[in-house]
Design a protein around this motif. Sequence first.
Motif, mmCIF file in Angstrom:
data_model
loop_
_atom_site.group_PDB
_atom_site.id
_atom_site.type_symbol
_atom_site.label_atom_id
_atom_site.label_comp_id
_atom_site.label_asym_id
_atom_site.label_seq_id
_atom_site.Cartn_x
_atom_site.Cartn_y
_atom_site.Cartn_z
ATOM 1 N N GLN A 99 0.833 -1.203 0.000
ATOM 2 C CA GLN A 99 0.000 0.000 0.000
ATOM 3 C C GLN A 99 0.865 1.250 0.000
ATOM 4 O OE1 GLN A 99 -2.771 -0.082 3.208
ATOM 5 N NE2 GLN A 99 -4.226 -1.359 2.072
ATOM 6 N N ALA A 100 1.900 1.227 0.851
ATOM 7 C CA ALA A 100 2.796 2.380 0.929
ATOM 8 C C ALA A 100 3.447 2.628 -0.428
ATOM 9 C CB ALA A 100 3.864 2.140 1.995
ATOM 10 N N ALA A 101 3.866 1.527 -1.064
ATOM 11 C CA ALA A 101 4.528 1.673 -2.362
ATOM 12 C C ALA A 101 3.585 2.270 -3.401
ATOM 13 C CB ALA A 101 5.036 0.315 -2.839
ATOM 14 N N SER A 102 2.336 1.777 -3.431
ATOM 15 C CA SER A 102 1.409 2.284 -4.446
ATOM 16 C C SER A 102 1.045 3.736 -4.142
ATOM 17 C CB SER A 102 0.158 1.413 -4.531
ATOM 18 O OG SER A 102 -0.703 1.687 -3.461
ATOM 19 N N ALA A 103 0.955 4.085 -2.834
ATOM 20 C CA ALA A 103 0.664 5.474 -2.476
ATOM 21 C C ALA A 103 1.807 6.380 -2.928
ATOM 22 C CB ALA A 103 0.450 5.601 -0.972
ATOM 23 N N ALA A 104 3.035 5.894 -2.722
ATOM 24 C CA ALA A 104 4.195 6.690 -3.123
ATOM 25 C C ALA A 104 4.211 6.880 -4.626
ATOM 26 C CB ALA A 104 5.484 6.005 -2.666
ATOM 27 N N ALA A 105 3.859 5.798 -5.357
ATOM 28 C CA ALA A 105 3.837 5.889 -6.811
ATOM 29 C C ALA A 105 2.780 6.892 -7.264
ATOM 30 C CB ALA A 105 3.546 4.512 -7.414
ATOM 31 N N ASP A 106 1.611 6.868 -6.604
ATOM 32 C CA ASP A 106 0.553 7.818 -6.946
ATOM 33 C C ASP A 106 1.009 9.249 -6.719
ATOM 34 O OD1 ASP A 106 -1.125 5.936 -7.772
ATOM 35 O OD2 ASP A 106 -2.369 5.871 -5.965
ATOM 36 N N ALA A 107 1.675 9.451 -5.552
ATOM 37 C CA ALA A 107 2.129 10.794 -5.215
ATOM 38 C C ALA A 107 3.137 11.292 -6.247
ATOM 39 C CB ALA A 107 2.762 10.800 -3.822
ATOM 40 N N LEU A 108 4.005 10.376 -6.647
ATOM 41 C CA LEU A 108 5.016 10.732 -7.641
ATOM 42 C C LEU A 108 4.333 11.099 -8.960
ATOM 43 C CD1 LEU A 108 8.161 10.753 -7.887
ATOM 44 C CD2 LEU A 108 7.911 8.569 -9.080
ATOM 45 N N ALA A 109 3.334 10.281 -9.342
ATOM 46 C CA ALA A 109 2.625 10.530 -10.595
ATOM 47 C C ALA A 109 1.908 11.871 -10.541
ATOM 48 C CB ALA A 109 1.624 9.404 -10.870
ATOM 49 N N ALA A 110 1.377 12.221 -9.374
ATOM 50 C CA ALA A 110 0.663 13.484 -9.240
ATOM 51 C C ALA A 110 1.625 14.660 -9.328
ATOM 52 C CB ALA A 110 -0.092 13.520 -7.914
ATOM 53 N N ARG A 111 2.862 14.452 -8.863
ATOM 54 C CA ARG A 111 3.796 15.567 -8.848
ATOM 55 C C ARG A 111 4.414 15.820 -10.234
ATOM 56 N NH1 ARG A 111 8.057 14.748 -4.842
ATOM 57 N NH2 ARG A 111 6.459 13.557 -3.758
ATOM 58 N N VAL A 112 4.564 14.726 -11.008
ATOM 59 C CA VAL A 112 5.106 14.906 -12.357
ATOM 60 C C VAL A 112 4.016 15.544 -13.220
ATOM 61 C CG1 VAL A 112 5.970 13.734 -14.409
ATOM 62 C CG2 VAL A 112 6.608 12.918 -12.135
ATOM 63 N N PRO A 113 4.275 16.705 -13.788
ATOM 64 C CA PRO A 113 3.218 17.340 -14.595
ATOM 65 C C PRO A 113 2.934 16.550 -15.855
ATOM 66 C CG PRO A 113 5.237 18.664 -14.607
ATOM 67 C CD PRO A 113 5.483 17.518 -13.689
ATOM 68 N N ARG A 114 1.718 16.745 -16.373
ATOM 69 C CA ARG A 114 1.267 15.971 -17.519
ATOM 70 C C ARG A 114 2.142 16.191 -18.753
ATOM 71 N NH1 ARG A 114 -3.755 13.975 -19.516
ATOM 72 N NH2 ARG A 114 -3.881 15.512 -21.144
ATOM 73 N N TRP A 115 2.541 17.432 -18.954
ATOM 74 C CA TRP A 115 3.332 17.706 -20.159
ATOM 75 C C TRP A 115 4.662 16.980 -20.116
ATOM 76 C CZ3 TRP A 115 8.112 19.869 -19.559
ATOM 77 C CH2 TRP A 115 8.364 20.573 -18.387
ATOM 78 N N LEU A 116 5.203 16.831 -18.872
ATOM 79 C CA LEU A 116 6.491 16.146 -18.741
ATOM 80 C C LEU A 116 6.334 14.668 -19.101
ATOM 81 C CD1 LEU A 116 9.311 17.113 -17.827
ATOM 82 C CD2 LEU A 116 8.851 16.012 -15.649
ATOM 83 N N ALA A 117 5.247 14.079 -18.590
ATOM 84 C CA ALA A 117 4.983 12.679 -18.912
ATOM 85 C C ALA A 117 4.816 12.501 -20.426
ATOM 86 C CB ALA A 117 3.727 12.209 -18.179
ATOM 87 N N LEU A 118 4.070 13.448 -21.042
ATOM 88 C CA LEU A 118 3.854 13.373 -22.486
ATOM 89 C C LEU A 118 5.172 13.500 -23.235
ATOM 90 C CD1 LEU A 118 0.589 15.409 -23.096
ATOM 91 C CD2 LEU A 118 0.968 12.975 -23.424
ATOM 92 N N CYS A 119 6.036 14.434 -22.750
ATOM 93 C CA CYS A 119 7.344 14.621 -23.390
ATOM 94 C C CYS A 119 8.159 13.340 -23.286
ATOM 95 C CB CYS A 119 8.108 15.771 -22.735
ATOM 96 S SG CYS A 119 7.499 17.373 -23.262
ATOM 97 N N ALA A 120 8.093 12.708 -22.123
ATOM 98 C CA ALA A 120 8.857 11.474 -21.932
ATOM 99 C C ALA A 120 8.400 10.408 -22.926
ATOM 100 C CB ALA A 120 8.689 10.976 -20.502
ATOM 101 N N VAL A 121 7.060 10.282 -23.079
ATOM 102 C CA VAL A 121 6.526 9.300 -24.027
ATOM 103 C C VAL A 121 6.987 9.641 -25.438
ATOM 104 C CG1 VAL A 121 4.423 8.389 -25.068
ATOM 105 C CG2 VAL A 121 4.542 8.728 -22.600
ATOM 106 N N ALA A 122 6.900 10.941 -25.790
ATOM 107 C CA ALA A 122 7.299 11.360 -27.132
ATOM 108 C C ALA A 122 8.785 11.082 -27.360
ATOM 109 C CB ALA A 122 6.996 12.848 -27.323
#
Lengths: 403, 241
Positions: A73-96
């Motif tokens: 649970q702690a791990a998934s919460a941490a992953a969620d928090a990390l995902a929330a902190r990374v802005p969407r455009w950054l994630a999109l740039c990474a995919v691109a």
Amino acid sequence: MTIRASKLWLGYGVAMAWFFVLLWPLLGIKAEGLEFAESISIWLKVAVAAAILLGLHQLKQGGLFRFLEKPTQAASAAADALAARVPRWLALCAVAACALAFPMLTERYAHDVAISVLVYIILGLGLNVVVGLAGLLDLGYIAFFGVGAYTYALLSVHFELSFWLCLPIAACFSAIAGCIIGYPTLRMRGDYLAIVTLGFGEIVRIVINNWMSLTNGPNGVLGIKSPGAYWFKDGSFEHIWLNSLEQLYYIILGLAMLTIVAVYRLNYSRIGRAFEAVREDQTAAELMGVNTLRLKLLAYAMGAVFGGIAGTFFAARMKFVSPESFTFIESAMVLAMVVLGGMGSIPGVILGSLALIALPEVFRGFEMYRMFVFGGVMAVMMIFRPKGLWPAKRMGARSEERD
Amino acid sequence: MTEQTPILELKNVTSAYGRIKAIKGISLKVYPGEVVSIIGANGAGKSTTLMSISGVIKPTSGEVWYAGDRIDGLAPDLLPSRGLCQVPEGRRIFPRLTVEENLDMGAFFRKDTDAINHDKNRVFQMFPILLERRKQHGGTLSGGEQQMLAMGRALMGRPKLLLLDEPSLGLAPLIVQQIFRIIREINEVDGVTVVLVEQNANLALKSSSRGYVLETGNVVMEDDAQALLVNPAIRAAYLGE
């Protein structure tokens, strides 16, 4: 044993009996006589594996693995928090960036698969406009892929027109084909529409197959040119053909990105909202002043445009087209991608294409069982994720973005 | 009032589902600024009358005139931009669009963004609960909220004539009161003409200026609402006395 548990094991028993009834006739009935050994051994393996899984599930229910719960649970919460902190455009740039770097990191075979995936992504997104947004079940979508492919093939072979010029021409032709097919069919709703689109998809294929003088029938069209380009070399521009897989990959990647942007913009537009309103309640949409027939035609034509673009590229890449590439099973595959990924969801359709085109390539060894696994996965999906891998996020996402 | 030209007039309208005639020659007149009720039992043809006006059902004979134009035979999607909006029976909101998107759909034919936003705020003032729920899916609202949304959506089209089909159906008395208060408000403040179809005859007539009574597809009575309310035959048949 509790009632719940006994019910579970009863279900297990029934499922295994059913499995045997299914399995034995397939493996055991032979010309030489009946045989049990092989089917029983396979059946036993499956039964034991299922029993172990079920046992583990029961132990989990019983609380044996509770000590594992906290860290996960702690791990998934941490992953969620990390995902929330990374802005969407950054994630999109990474995919691109990954998509751009892909050909440098992989080999020829992977390029080939990636190109197929991207073609299907465009097809999936196009069909998504029709099925996901406007709610029109189209079982003959691949016809527009065919129209696009043949438009370029014939223009290239007979008139030597360039790929880049043919791209908009093929898109227009597909849109016109969409309107011609759509006009009589779109007055129907639901099941009737599905059947009629299925018929029109087949009509297009059969016409291509039999119009010998124009399409060369089942023999197909040969000698289609690759996309060309002018490249700066030795102080002057020089015409080259883009026919290496890497170059083709970048072309289809660009087309796919254009498609994604276009579909995204459409999704969040006034017309996109009207598509959805028609899907939700046609009569109510009419009472809001929506001309539903015209709007459905528009959805159909838009979907067809993307099909046509994908088809043009397909012809340029294969350098050969024949009616075989445009059978009903292809329509079904594209539809399966949309449904599997999540209707109306752009990342969902992309995931769906990856799952249906790339995964079977990875698991080449199981090729014999492809359709079997495919069916099983679909059934499991419909139980556990009925809205698709990445469901369309709709809880007011749009209204928020407009603020 | 009778000197005015009616905003809506039905002349001997007949509509049918297949071979079954649902309304058999209905004539009625609605004058600008009125609230007119159409009351009657189940299956009397009230909803069919409304849908024949809005064009969802094409009348088999007769004429529908609205604001000086003959509108029977026109497609339903042409009417909202002329100021004729309908809240259909059963509300028919778009369940998987958000509340705000539902309202936006009501203004689909309009391009004047500022005025649309102004009207949206107006709707949110009338129904504060919709403001609270604006990001929620329409389908997750309660029945009363959905009715409010359906009315708000129709108001987004800036109607001159609003057709309301059973706005009280299946709602709690308190909500019904609120809905009828809003109906009076849009009539009195905004000057919207309202045609109201209701089974709750008592409530409908109390908010109306005139009423028509339908029975098996025919108009059997038409009078001032007050007169109908005290009419012994009406009281016996529709007001439960």
